[in-house]
Design an enzyme around this catalytic site. Structure first.
Site, PDB file in Angstrom:
ATOM      1  N   ASN A  36       0.788  -1.233   0.000  1.00  0.00           N
ATOM      2  CA  ASN A  36       0.000   0.000   0.000  1.00  0.00           C
ATOM      3  C   ASN A  36       0.825   1.292   0.000  1.00  0.00           C
ATOM      4  O   ASN A  36       0.350   2.316  -0.464  1.00  0.00           O
ATOM      5  CB  ASN A  36      -1.017  -0.010   1.147  1.00  0.00           C
ATOM      6  CG  ASN A  36      -0.368  -0.103   2.504  1.00  0.00           C
ATOM      7  OD1 ASN A  36       0.775  -0.545   2.628  1.00  0.00           O
ATOM      8  ND2 ASN A  36      -1.074   0.295   3.529  1.00  0.00           N
ATOM      9  N   GLU A  92       5.415  -4.134  11.844  1.00  0.00           N
ATOM     10  CA  GLU A  92       4.237  -3.267  11.869  1.00  0.00           C
ATOM     11  C   GLU A  92       3.161  -3.992  11.097  1.00  0.00           C
ATOM     12  O   GLU A  92       3.296  -4.224   9.895  1.00  0.00           O
ATOM     13  CB  GLU A  92       4.552  -1.909  11.225  1.00  0.00           C
ATOM     14  CG  GLU A  92       5.624  -1.109  11.942  1.00  0.00           C
ATOM     15  CD  GLU A  92       5.234  -0.653  13.339  1.00  0.00           C
ATOM     16  OE1 GLU A  92       4.046  -0.736  13.708  1.00  0.00           O
ATOM     17  OE2 GLU A  92       6.137  -0.212  14.084  1.00  0.00           O
ATOM     18  N   CYS A 142      -2.936   0.860   7.063  1.00  0.00           N
ATOM     19  CA  CYS A 142      -2.962   0.131   8.336  1.00  0.00           C
ATOM     20  C   CYS A 142      -3.581   1.006   9.405  1.00  0.00           C
ATOM     21  O   CYS A 142      -4.249   0.523  10.316  1.00  0.00           O
ATOM     22  CB  CYS A 142      -1.563  -0.294   8.745  1.00  0.00           C
ATOM     23  SG  CYS A 142      -0.436   1.074   8.901  1.00  0.00           S
TER      24      CYS A 142
HETATM   25  N1  NDP Z   1       1.170  -1.444  10.712  1.00  0.00           N
HETATM   26  C1  NDP Z   1       1.637  -0.960   9.593  1.00  0.00           C
HETATM   27  O1  NDP Z   1       2.556  -0.141   9.554  1.00  0.00           O
HETATM   28  C2  NDP Z   1       1.089  -1.417   8.282  1.00  0.00           C
HETATM   29  C3  NDP Z   1       0.434  -2.620   8.170  1.00  0.00           C
HETATM   30  N2  NDP Z   1      -0.037  -3.037   6.966  1.00  0.00           N
HETATM   31  C4  NDP Z   1      -0.801  -4.264   6.915  1.00  0.00           C
HETATM   32  O2  NDP Z   1      -0.434  -4.993   5.745  1.00  0.00           O
HETATM   33  C5  NDP Z   1      -1.547  -5.672   5.201  1.00  0.00           C
HETATM   34  C6  NDP Z   1      -1.677  -5.359   3.732  1.00  0.00           C
HETATM   35  O3  NDP Z   1      -0.469  -5.441   3.082  1.00  0.00           O
HETATM   36  P1  NDP Z   1      -0.080  -6.740   2.218  1.00  0.00           P
HETATM   37  O4  NDP Z   1       1.027  -6.336   1.301  1.00  0.00           O
HETATM   38  O5  NDP Z   1      -1.312  -7.312   1.640  1.00  0.00           O
HETATM   39  O6  NDP Z   1       0.446  -7.690   3.382  1.00  0.00           O
HETATM   40  P2  NDP Z   1       1.042  -9.182   3.275  1.00  0.00           P
HETATM   41  O7  NDP Z   1       1.221  -9.602   4.677  1.00  0.00           O
HETATM   42  O8  NDP Z   1       0.248 -10.018   2.374  1.00  0.00           O
HETATM   43  O9  NDP Z   1       2.454  -8.994   2.551  1.00  0.00           O
HETATM   44  C7  NDP Z   1       3.455  -8.166   3.107  1.00  0.00           C
HETATM   45  C8  NDP Z   1       4.802  -8.594   2.580  1.00  0.00           C
HETATM   46  O10 NDP Z   1       5.134  -9.883   3.097  1.00  0.00           O
HETATM   47  C9  NDP Z   1       5.555 -10.723   2.026  1.00  0.00           C
HETATM   48  N3  NDP Z   1       5.343 -12.110   2.399  1.00  0.00           N
HETATM   49  C10 NDP Z   1       4.268 -12.897   2.217  1.00  0.00           C
HETATM   50  N4  NDP Z   1       4.482 -14.128   2.737  1.00  0.00           N
HETATM   51  C11 NDP Z   1       5.731 -14.117   3.255  1.00  0.00           C
HETATM   52  C12 NDP Z   1       6.538 -15.081   3.924  1.00  0.00           C
HETATM   53  N5  NDP Z   1       6.122 -16.319   4.170  1.00  0.00           N
HETATM   54  N6  NDP Z   1       7.765 -14.721   4.323  1.00  0.00           N
HETATM   55  C13 NDP Z   1       8.238 -13.478   4.080  1.00  0.00           C
HETATM   56  N7  NDP Z   1       7.528 -12.528   3.442  1.00  0.00           N
HETATM   57  C14 NDP Z   1       6.279 -12.835   3.039  1.00  0.00           C
HETATM   58  C15 NDP Z   1       4.725 -10.222   0.866  1.00  0.00           C
HETATM   59  O11 NDP Z   1       5.265 -10.678  -0.358  1.00  0.00           O
HETATM   60  P3  NDP Z   1       4.306 -10.949  -1.631  1.00  0.00           P
HETATM   61  O12 NDP Z   1       3.633  -9.680  -1.937  1.00  0.00           O
HETATM   62  O13 NDP Z   1       5.271 -11.375  -2.663  1.00  0.00           O
HETATM   63  O14 NDP Z   1       3.352 -12.027  -1.211  1.00  0.00           O
HETATM   64  C16 NDP Z   1       4.870  -8.727   1.065  1.00  0.00           C
HETATM   65  O15 NDP Z   1       6.141  -8.292   0.630  1.00  0.00           O
HETATM   66  C17 NDP Z   1      -2.733  -5.177   6.021  1.00  0.00           C
HETATM   67  O16 NDP Z   1      -3.080  -6.141   6.982  1.00  0.00           O
HETATM   68  C18 NDP Z   1      -2.216  -3.953   6.717  1.00  0.00           C
HETATM   69  O17 NDP Z   1      -2.866  -3.636   7.908  1.00  0.00           O
HETATM   70  C19 NDP Z   1       0.160  -2.303   5.854  1.00  0.00           C
HETATM   71  C20 NDP Z   1       0.823  -1.117   5.905  1.00  0.00           C
HETATM   72  C21 NDP Z   1       1.283  -0.549   7.133  1.00  0.00           C
HETATM   73  O1  3PG Z   2       0.393   1.633   5.680  1.00  0.00           O
HETATM   74  C1  3PG Z   2      -0.073   2.563   6.235  1.00  0.00           C
HETATM   75  O2  3PG Z   2      -1.224   2.591   6.596  1.00  0.00           O
HETATM   76  C2  3PG Z   2       0.791   3.756   6.410  1.00  0.00           C
HETATM   77  O3  3PG Z   2       1.686   3.474   7.420  1.00  0.00           O
HETATM   78  C3  3PG Z   2      -0.082   4.943   6.667  1.00  0.00           C
HETATM   79  O4  3PG Z   2       0.648   6.083   6.820  1.00  0.00           O
HETATM   80  P1  3PG Z   2      -0.187   7.385   7.232  1.00  0.00           P
HETATM   81  O5  3PG Z   2      -1.067   6.965   8.359  1.00  0.00           O
HETATM   82  O6  3PG Z   2       0.794   8.403   7.679  1.00  0.00           O
HETATM   83  O7  3PG Z   2      -0.976   7.756   6.035  1.00  0.00           O
END
Ligand code: NDP
Ligand code: 3PG
Length: 475
Positions: free
Chosen positions: A154, A250, A284
């Protein structure tokens, strides 16, 4: 567009001769392909990074800074190119994607400047009973070695640079694994670093499905630290696989907006709407449920519904606020949460309309605690409204969540706000503002299922180092 992976300062095709296709969330067809690299190629990337790290750490911090300053220039020079790719790849508007690149440039600059102003400590033995002034500890912060940076789709540039910049400034080498959906933007960002002349193997980029090379990377004995942003399930999985290395994670969230009767409802409405629906709620830190006290619930609900009706819906190319979500799987999941809520008696105030991956902004009233949407993270444009009788009930419901990222409290009574904030089991609480990570130098913390460790520039820099103590025993 088929992009190579990056190793040894070169752009290479994988010997697997396989690629992973990246589909746009909002238009038909493939936007690009990345290399599905092999385990042998992962081994090579980590081995070369470990060798390069030694010379990189030998440079002075100001020498390392020169590369990162050049990275900023190159990144900004590529801003429109990267923004266009990001728009197509993750469905963010061009203007938001441009802002993300600019925000990343600011974040890298802040990392450089903060790192330059970090100092080591020394301690005298005399402070401990029986100790002596002749014993002096010099406590230095030294790099960890090879940092594995795994980012989500994202914020493919910002959340990647938030890991790579502090790791590099503190003298580590980086293995960067971008999210597959987001990898094109991630690779372009590294192209800027390559143009900046970063020494070879200080950063290597590995691509391929997380489910295929992910475990191999995470379990690899050449990795000395893992910094991960992504979903909670993936986070737990990685934590269970990782060897004894520091982890910063995170993860997901279910951030509530708690609205008390004395709140400025106009302010709360504006903050909740932008918090819940910008980029279709794919943040997130998006507001993912409203907990509103009975006395003002009807009024707030009407105000929210009126504002949701004004949101623009459609393609990122038309600058819409609510855009198609990342993929069909995600859209199906979101629709499942809406359907479950309706089945259990929730009232649809707006939305519950779907066109492919485009979910219209959906505001749900009369949401009760037996509904999945009260607890699960949609990562989409769905906002449930739950009524509460008082602040204590809001605290109880907020804390029952498996997540603990952030929460908002809206009230004009600062004492009450502090009382609620103190009791919330989250990394941060926003008083009279929407939940959000930025500004990027603030500590950013997830507790419970929302993560472990702290990000935010100064904390990220520290997390990429360990203490090293040298004791002088003067005669
Ligand atoms: N707290 C925070 O700061 C944030 C949290 N998020 C959370 O992330 C989620 C959405 O993002 P999304 O990209 O769909 O998340 P995912 O957990 O699906 O993927 C995150 C990363 O992990 C990789 N990955 C997947 N499986 C493995 C594994 N077994 N070992 C190592 N790496 C792996 C993915 O690769 P690939 O894409 O190749 O599968 C990708 O690079 C939401 O739940 C959101 O809340 C998002 C942004 C900020
Ligand atoms: O992945 C996310 O949600 C980002 O960490 C959001 O960043 P922001 O809350 O500063 O837009």
């Amino acid at each position: 567009m088929q992009l190579p992976y990056y190793i040894n300062g070169e752009w290479r095709k994988s010997s697997s001769n396989e690629t992973v296709k990246i589909y746009s969330p909002y238009k038909d067809g493939v936007v690009g392909e990345v290399q599905a690299i092999t385990r042998e190629e992962v081994d090579e990337a980590i081995k070369l990074a470990a060798e390069a790290q030694k010379a990189w750490a030998e440079l002075s911090i100001r020498e390392r800074a020169t590369y990162l300053y050049r990275w900023i220039d190159e990144l900004l020079a590529m801003k429109d190119e990267i923004a266009d790719i990001m728009m197509q790849e993750v469905g963010k508007t061009f203007a938001d994607a441009q802002k993300e690149v600019e925000r990343s440039a600011d974040l890298i600059r802040y990392n450089i400047e903060e790192a330059i102003h970090m100092y080591n400590e020394s301690m005298s033995g005399e402070n401990f009973p029986g100790g002596s002034k002749q014993k002096i500890a010099i406590v230095e912060r030294v790099p960890l070695g090879v940092v594995l940076a795994i980012s989500p789709f994202n914020y493919p540039v910002n959340l990647s640079s938030a890991k790579i910049a502090p790791a590099l400034m503190m003298g580590n080498a980086v293995i960067f694994k971008p999210a597959t959906q987001g990898a094109l933007s991630g690779i372009k960002m590294i192209e800027a670093l390559h143009k900046a002349g970063i020494p070879k193997n200080v950063v290597n980029v590995v691509t391929g499905r997380g489910s295929v090379i992910g475990d191999y990377l995470v379990e690899h004995k050449g990795i000395n630290m893992i910094t991960f942003t992504g979903g909670t399930a993936t986070g737990y999985h990685i934590a269970s696989k990782a060897k004894m290395v520091p982890l910063v994670m995170e993860l997901g969230g279910k951030d509530p907006a708690i609205v008390l009767p004395d709140a400025d409802l106009k302010l709360a409405t504006g903050q909740i709407i932008s918090g819940a629906f910008s980029y279709s709620g794919q943040r997130c830190t998006a507001i993912k449920r409203v907990l509103v006290q009975d006395e003002v619930a009807d009024q707030l609900t009407d105000m929210l519904a009126a504002e949701v009706a004004k949101l623009s819906i459609g393609s990122p190319e038309d600058k819409a606020t609510v855009v198609p979500v990342i993929d069909t799987k995600s859209a199906d999941y979101i629709q499942g949460l809406i359907d479950d809520a309706i089945e259990k008696g929730a009232k649809v105030l707006t939305g519950n309309k779907r066109e492919g991956n485009l979910i219209h902004p959906t505001l749900l009233a009369d949401v009760t605690l037996d509904m999945r949407v009260a607890w699960e993270e949609p990562f989409g444009p769905v906002l449930p409204i739950i009524r509460i009788k008082d602040a204590e009930e809001a605290i109880e419901i907020a804390n029952k969540s498996e997540f603990g990222l952030q929460a908002s409290v809206f009230t004009n009574d600062i004492n009450k706000a502090f009382h609620v904030a103190k009791k919330l089991e989250t990394g941060s609480v926003q008083i009279n503002g929407r939940t959000e990570r930025g500004p990027d130098h603030f500590p950013f913390i997830g507790v419970k299922g929302s993560g472990v460790g702290v990000q935010g520039v100064p904390k990220s820099l520290q997390s990429m180092t360990r203490d090293k103590v040298t004791v002088l025993n003067l005669q």
